[in-house]
Design an enzyme around this catalytic site. Structure first.
Site: not given
Ligand code: MV4
Length: 502
Positions: A120, A204, A239, A297
């Site tokens: 990442k 972040e 998720h 994918r």
């Molecule tokens: C975040 C965020 C808020 N702020 N990063 C969750 C999985 C991964 N793909 C990244 N994720 C998140 N990163 C920052 N800086 C909130 C999430 C997140 C989230 C993102 C997409 C879809 C669902 C989510 C559920 C909880 C938290």
């Protein structure tokens, strides 16, 4: 070596996606080879393929993830390509390289593409270089608590600590105040170590309550990259996505263009080949978007992109794997109308617990602008070993409202009995005002559907039970469900409602 068309493709997957790929093969005149585990002897993907081979016992590790065995079957059947679907081996570079070594085409991105996005932290650095918006933060690994503390103060709380090797929600900690920093930092490091053997973490700014919006991209070996617009996937829990739609009701046209352009820059930065998805978090109050990760994918929700663009993504993957240029140009792509997808799972809608077992009645929705990608059939036993998703229903409409109403109509027709399904949950989400006004975010399900009152579902369940019992009894007169028909005599239809005759 460039070929006109593959003769035979081995599909290294199961369930609805294996069937989806078999369909593309058949339309292209390609012979399909299915693989199956001992739990999947009677699975529909086995029946629909041209040939099928047992690759081992039920646990995925010993069958669908058994690289040497799958390669052996590909060689034995003289398959000239392998399609991995999603999950399982789709992002496994050992598998892609093992295929290449045997002269078998891997229908997917290059191993280098997968590696560039697997870590990442390095993916984020690549994206910054490409001019793709990223969330403000450490821009590199954070090794000590002291560095973390100084940085968090500079960024301002809340912050989020992420394991660099993480993904899909594993190895993340939100920190709302400095007093929680030390424990969260250590927890994140050890989660990274335990799950991914890598304790690298970074920091972040925490974006509060974002939407999940992703862009479908496609690249070919000639350096062309196009984007096929966005999908919104904010209806998710832990998720696991539940409902997806395209376009997103929250993305204004000028932001859509910017996201699409950013996604193309992201894919071009790594010379991406094949179907991929650039995942963004989207702040609905500011309409700002930030790169999160790239999925290298085909995704579960690809049909909503197919229905709004008219592109068959699986056929396009095959063309790209043959070395052919993309069949479209950016200027010819258009997003038309609106599509919604729901994931139907064999699970208890109240507890979200898996509900494997034998499907008794099963009748899929039909009718105009309804697509069903399913591997359910009456008599099929849903195994406990794999993902509980048994079907996807996808509807298209000229407007969002029409697509949603069509989905409500389709789900009202979907009869499945013997196992529990999440259809009642899907129906109630589709009726929810927050879903209907399009303002829902990634917290929507957890906030509104974490605790589900049984009364919520009773009326619907009774109606479905009645019809299911009748159909099962009709199909299988020896079944003890015949007795349940007596229940039916107590019911009558009043308008659109099933009422108990008292
Ligand atoms: C975040 C965020 C808020 N702020 N990063 C969750 C999985 C991964 N793909 C990244 N994720 C998140 N990163 C920052 N800086 C909130 C999430 C997140 C989230 C993102 C997409 C879809 C669902 C989510 C559920 C909880 C938290």
């Amino acid at each position: 070596m460039r070929r006109e068309m593959f003769k035979k493709v081995l599909i290294a997957n199961r369930g609805e996606i294996a069937i989806r790929i078999t369909r593309a093969c058949r339309e292209l005149g390609i012979s399909s080879v299915a693989i199956f585990s001992e739990a999947d002897r009677e699975s529909l993907h086995v029946i629909l393929a041209d040939e099928a081979y047992n690759v081992g016992p039920a646990p995925s590790r010993e069958s669908y993830l058994n690289i040497p065995k799958i390669i052996e079957v590909a060689k034995k059947t003289k398959a000239d390509a392998v399609h991995p679907g999603y999950g399982f081996l789709s992002e496994n570079t050992h598998f892609a390289r093992a295929c290449a070594k045997e002269g078998i085409a891997f229908i997917g991105p290059t191993p280098e593409n997968v590696e560039a996005m697997g870590d990442k932290l390095s993916a984020k650095a690549l994206m910054r270089k490409a001019g793709v918006p990223t969330v403000p933060g450490s821009d590199g690994a954070v090794d000590t608590i002291e560095t973390a503390r100084t940085l968090a103060q500079k960024i301002g709380y809340p912050i989020i600590i992420k394991a660099s090797a993480g993904g899909g929600g594993k190895g993340m900690r939100v920190v709302r105040q400095e007093s929680d920093l030390v424990s969260a930092f250590r927890a994140c490091q050890s989660e990274g170590q335990n799950y991914f053997a890598d304790q690298t973490v970074y920091i972040e700014k925490f974006i509060n309550d974002p939407k999940h919006i992703e862009i479908q991209v496609f690249g070919d070996i000639h350096g062309n990259v196009c984007q096929l617009f966005e999908r919104e996937c904010s209806v998710q829990r832990r998720h696991q996505k539940l409902i997806e739609e395209a376009p997103s009701p929250s993305v204004p046209p000028e932001v859509r263009m910017k996201m699409g352009e950013a996604a193309v820059r992201a894919a071009k930065q790594i010379n991406y080949v094949g179907a991929g998805t650039i995942e963004f978090i989207f702040d609905n109050s500011t309409k700002e978007f930030y790169f999160m990760e790239m999925n290298t994918r085909l995704q579960v929700e690809h049909p909503i992109t197919e229905l709004t663009t008219g592109v068959d993504l699986v056929k396009e993957q095959i063309q790209v794997a043959l070395g052919n240029p993309l069949s479209f140009k950016q200027s010819t792509l258009q997003q038309t109308g609106h599509a919604v997808e729901v994931r139907v799972c064999a699970e208890d809608p109240m507890t979200y617990q898996p509900s494997p077992g034998v499907i008794r009645a099963c009748r899929h929705p039909q009718g105009p602008f309804v697509r069903v990608d399913s591997y359910a059939y009456p008599g099929y036993e849903v195994p406990i070993f794999y993902d509980p998703m048994i079907a996807k229903v996808i509807t298209w409409g000229e407007s969002r409202e029409e697509a949603i109403h069509r989905m409500q109509r389709a789900l009202a027709e979907f009869i499945i009995s013997g196992i529990k399904s999440n259809i009642p949950l899907l129906k109630s989400v589709l009726r929810h005002p927050k879903f209907n006004d399009g303002t829902y975010t990634t917290q929507f399900l957890e906030k509104n559907f974490e605790v589900i009152e049984p009364e919520f579902f009773r009326e619907i369940d009774d109606a479905v039970f009645l019809i299911s019992a009748a159909i099962t009894a009709f199909n299988d007169r020896k079944s003890k469900d015949v007795r349940q028909l007596n229940v039916a005599s107590k019911w009558r239809q009043v308008g659109r409602k099933m009422m108990l005759r008292l």
